[in-house]
Design a protein around this motif. Structure first.
Motif, PDB file in Angstrom:
ATOM      1  N   LYS A  26       4.141  -5.043  -5.742  1.00  0.00           N
ATOM      2  CA  LYS A  26       5.405  -4.691  -5.089  1.00  0.00           C
ATOM      3  C   LYS A  26       5.179  -3.645  -4.000  1.00  0.00           C
ATOM      4  CE  LYS A  26       7.975  -5.730  -9.261  1.00  0.00           C
ATOM      5  NZ  LYS A  26       6.839  -6.314  -9.984  1.00  0.00           N
ATOM      6  N   ARG A  28       6.998  -1.096  -1.734  1.00  0.00           N
ATOM      7  CA  ARG A  28       8.271  -0.387  -1.854  1.00  0.00           C
ATOM      8  C   ARG A  28       8.592   0.436  -0.608  1.00  0.00           C
ATOM      9  NH1 ARG A  28      10.122  -0.530  -7.043  1.00  0.00           N
ATOM     10  NH2 ARG A  28       8.663  -1.374  -8.570  1.00  0.00           N
ATOM     11  N   VAL A  33       8.276   4.131  -8.169  1.00  0.00           N
ATOM     12  CA  VAL A  33       8.948   2.938  -8.691  1.00  0.00           C
ATOM     13  C   VAL A  33      10.463   2.997  -8.523  1.00  0.00           C
ATOM     14  CG1 VAL A  33       7.109   2.358 -10.304  1.00  0.00           C
ATOM     15  CG2 VAL A  33       8.963   3.862 -11.047  1.00  0.00           C
ATOM     16  N   THR A  58       0.037   8.410 -10.414  1.00  0.00           N
ATOM     17  CA  THR A  58      -0.200   7.303  -9.481  1.00  0.00           C
ATOM     18  C   THR A  58      -0.418   7.822  -8.068  1.00  0.00           C
ATOM     19  OG1 THR A  58       1.248   5.895 -10.813  1.00  0.00           O
ATOM     20  CG2 THR A  58       0.756   5.136  -8.589  1.00  0.00           C
ATOM     21  N   TRP A  60      -0.007   6.748  -4.350  1.00  0.00           N
ATOM     22  CA  TRP A  60       0.727   5.768  -3.544  1.00  0.00           C
ATOM     23  C   TRP A  60       0.193   5.797  -2.122  1.00  0.00           C
ATOM     24  CZ3 TRP A  60       4.149   2.425  -5.615  1.00  0.00           C
ATOM     25  CH2 TRP A  60       4.583   2.694  -6.916  1.00  0.00           C
ATOM     26  N   SER A  76       0.761   0.981  -4.933  1.00  0.00           N
ATOM     27  CA  SER A  76      -0.146   1.748  -5.785  1.00  0.00           C
ATOM     28  C   SER A  76      -1.578   1.478  -5.362  1.00  0.00           C
ATOM     29  CB  SER A  76       0.042   1.347  -7.248  1.00  0.00           C
ATOM     30  OG  SER A  76      -0.996   1.880  -8.036  1.00  0.00           O
TER      31      SER A  76
END
Length: 83
Positions: A26, A28, A33, A58, A60, A76
């Motif tokens: 995904k 984003r 998230v 995480t 990003w 990620s």
């Protein structure tokens, strides 16, 4: 906010890898998230990393698609492999 040294070390071309089955990574609107999903990226999708930042556990990375540079978002780093 990402430290410049971390951001610079991640710049370059990467490929999406490690996504299971028929799922997609995904992309984003922001680093986390809680942000809206822009698009799903299958394994093998090539991206350009602009910078990365760690939020919690995480890291990003802000990326653009190699074939659609106007499409920008966050993924990620766990699913990126340097090309």
């Amino acid at each position: 906010m990402a430290l410049p040294a971390l951001a610079d070390s991640w710049r370059g071309s990467y490929e999406v890898t490690g996504v299971k089955g028929g799922d997609m990574l995904k992309m984003r609107e922001g680093p986390g998230v809680g942000y809206k999903v822009i698009v799903g990226l299958p394994n093998g999708t090539r991206v350009k990393v602009q910078s990365c930042q760690r939020l919690g556990n995480t890291r990003w990375c802000e990326v653009t698609l190699e074939r659609a540079r106007g499409l920008k978002g966050y993924v990620s780093e766990s699913y990126l492999r340097e090309k």
